[in-house]
Design an enzyme around this catalytic site. Structure first.
Site, PDB file in Angstrom:
ATOM      1  N   ASP A 128      37.481  34.828  31.991  1.00  0.00           N
ATOM      2  CA  ASP A 128      38.128  34.728  30.678  1.00  0.00           C
ATOM      3  C   ASP A 128      39.091  33.545  30.691  1.00  0.00           C
ATOM      4  O   ASP A 128      39.958  33.464  31.557  1.00  0.00           O
ATOM      5  CB  ASP A 128      38.877  36.026  30.360  1.00  0.00           C
ATOM      6  CG  ASP A 128      39.247  36.128  28.880  1.00  0.00           C
ATOM      7  OD1 ASP A 128      38.649  35.411  28.054  1.00  0.00           O
ATOM      8  OD2 ASP A 128      40.137  36.935  28.549  1.00  0.00           O
ATOM      9  N   HIS A 135      47.248  30.330  20.240  1.00  0.00           N
ATOM     10  CA  HIS A 135      47.456  31.638  20.873  1.00  0.00           C
ATOM     11  C   HIS A 135      48.430  31.519  22.047  1.00  0.00           C
ATOM     12  O   HIS A 135      49.384  32.298  22.156  1.00  0.00           O
ATOM     13  CB  HIS A 135      46.129  32.225  21.338  1.00  0.00           C
ATOM     14  CG  HIS A 135      46.267  33.493  22.135  1.00  0.00           C
ATOM     15  ND1 HIS A 135      46.664  34.686  21.558  1.00  0.00           N
ATOM     16  CD2 HIS A 135      46.097  33.751  23.463  1.00  0.00           C
ATOM     17  CE1 HIS A 135      46.715  35.621  22.509  1.00  0.00           C
ATOM     18  NE2 HIS A 135      46.381  35.083  23.656  1.00  0.00           N
TER      19      HIS A 135
HETATM   20 MN    MN Z   1      41.189  37.647  26.762  1.00  0.00          MN
END
Ligand code: MN
Length: 414
Positions: A128, A135
């Site tokens: 990930d 963000h």
């Molecule tokens: Mn994530």
């Protein structure tokens, strides 16, 4: 000049279907208790496992075993040339009135409403990333107001290795996890259910080609190693995450579940939606790129309270990602780390420039301080038991729509 070649199928497909003839995404489905490989078209699935038995199916008898598998991993390993042969063949079959598929509709077309969708690939390793500048800045502001973006962020596509065993197909219920959390003001943790359950609006790409340990993949070469993309909800327990993440990063606050959409949309289908990415500050030569490497894919998140209606709480776009998928793969392999067909690499939460495009509850409610109000009058800071989170993604141009299907999960209490 139109971007899309004119292609008209004999099958009736609604113009707002995710699955036009330009899409043809790959999935695995269960029908009459059999697991099979399929390609979505309109409201139907082409039963590729069965169809591959036809003489004119353009693969040798030796190759056809890949279509008797329950995932697309073996097919991916046949290589890009073979992927294009299957795509071209299915498009021919769908456009020609006298084709084998047209003559055998009832044999090879299955209604999507009659099947259960399963994981389309056997996921190997899962990574990930954390590639959205908005963000990373939002989260940084909440935890470190004076120093929101850490010094490495604009130099490294930051990421971590996650766990593939808990990645589940759309429609799977998610159980609220237990864990250690800190009550503000206290020094010692307590144990119990997470009180800050969140989604993360992400997309993931599927690696379609192996490398050997020690090999690297450049940003340019990366095009050849990516098979397709999926929608990805990286469920997160923010209170567990907050206590555990120092110094080694995400762990139990993340690995209890992530949801993927059932159809792998290929890079060939997405090619027409390539676009310029955000301007980057000077990056090291191995991460530099030219041309269009980002994708204009609309993203939305819906929430459905128990017994209520779905309402959209975020609208974002894949093109907001600072680091593109080719840079992510180049960085991942620059040290010689090997990759394998079936590996999954998620983007990190994809937030846009303003509040309506934030890709997590953590950002939408600004750390729980600003609840969002739903149309039924209920308020949300984080996800409550029995809420359903549904994500959608689609690209659209010249009336051609390439969609991903739904990525849905309901949160259940304990
Ligand atoms: Mn994530």
């Amino acid at each position: 000049m139109p971007i899309f070649a004119a292609m008209k199928t004999w099958l009736d497909i609604s113009s707002n279907s995710d699955f036009s003839i330009h899409n043809l995404p790959f999935g695995t489905f269960s029908h009459a208790n059999r697991k099979k490989l399929g390609v979505a078209i309109g409201d139907y699935i082409i039963d590729v496992s069965n169809f591959s038995q036809e003489k004119e199916f353009p693969f040798s008898e030796d190759e056809k075993y890949v279509f008797s598998q329950k995932t697309w991993n073996r097919f991916m390993q046949l290589g890009k040339e073979k992927h294009l042969i299957l795509r071209g063949f299915l498009q021919d079959q769908l456009t020609s009135e006298g084709s084998c598929l047209a003559k055998n509709k009832s044999k090879y077309l299955v209604r999507q409403t009659e099947v259960e969708m399963l994981m389309p690939i056997n996921i190997g390793d899962y990574t990930d990333f954390y590639s959205s500048l908005e963000h990373a800045t939002n989260v940084g502001k909440m935890f470190r107001p004076d120093n929101p973006l850490l010094p490495n962020w604009k130099h490294i596509p930051v990421g971590y290795h996650g766990r593939s065993s808990s990645i589940v197909i759309s429609g799977t219920n998610i159980i609220r996890p237990n864990g250690q959390t800190i009550v503000p003001g206290q020094e010692s943790p307590i144990f119990g259910p997470s009180k800050r359950m969140d989604f993360e609006l992400e997309m993931a790409f599927v690696v379609g080609k192996d490398t050997l340990l020690g090999e690297t993949v450049s940003v340019e070469e990366a095009e050849d190693y990516i098979f397709g993309m999926l929608l990805f909800n990286d469920w997160s327990a923010r209170d567990i995450q907050k206590w555990e993440y120092v110094p080694l990063g995400p762990f139990l606050g993340k690995n209890f579940a992530s949801t993927v959409s059932p159809w792998i949309v290929t890079m060939e289908a997405l090619h027409a939606f390539k676009t310029q990415g955000p301007k980057q500050d000077k990056v090291l030569p191995y991460l530099q790129y030219s041309g269009k490497k980002s994708f204009d894919i609309h993203l939305e998140v819906g929430i459905t309270p128990n017994g209520g209606n779905r309402e959209i709480i975020s609208r974002s776009n894949h093109k907001y990602l600072y680091w593109n998928i080719y840079q992510q793969l180049a960085h991942h392999t620059v040290n010689g780390c090997n990759i394998k067909a079936g590996d999954l690499m998620a983007s990190g939460t994809i937030s846009g420039p303003d509040k309506s495009s934030f890709g997590s509850m953590l950002e939408l409610s600004w750390g729980g301080k600003e609840p969002i109000e739903l149309s039924n009058g209920e308020k949300r800071t984080f996800i409550e038991d029995k809420d359903t989170i549904s994500m959608r993604a689609w690209a659209e141009k010249e009336g051609i729509r390439i969609g991903f299907g739904d990525c849905v999960g309901q949160l259940l209490g304990q």
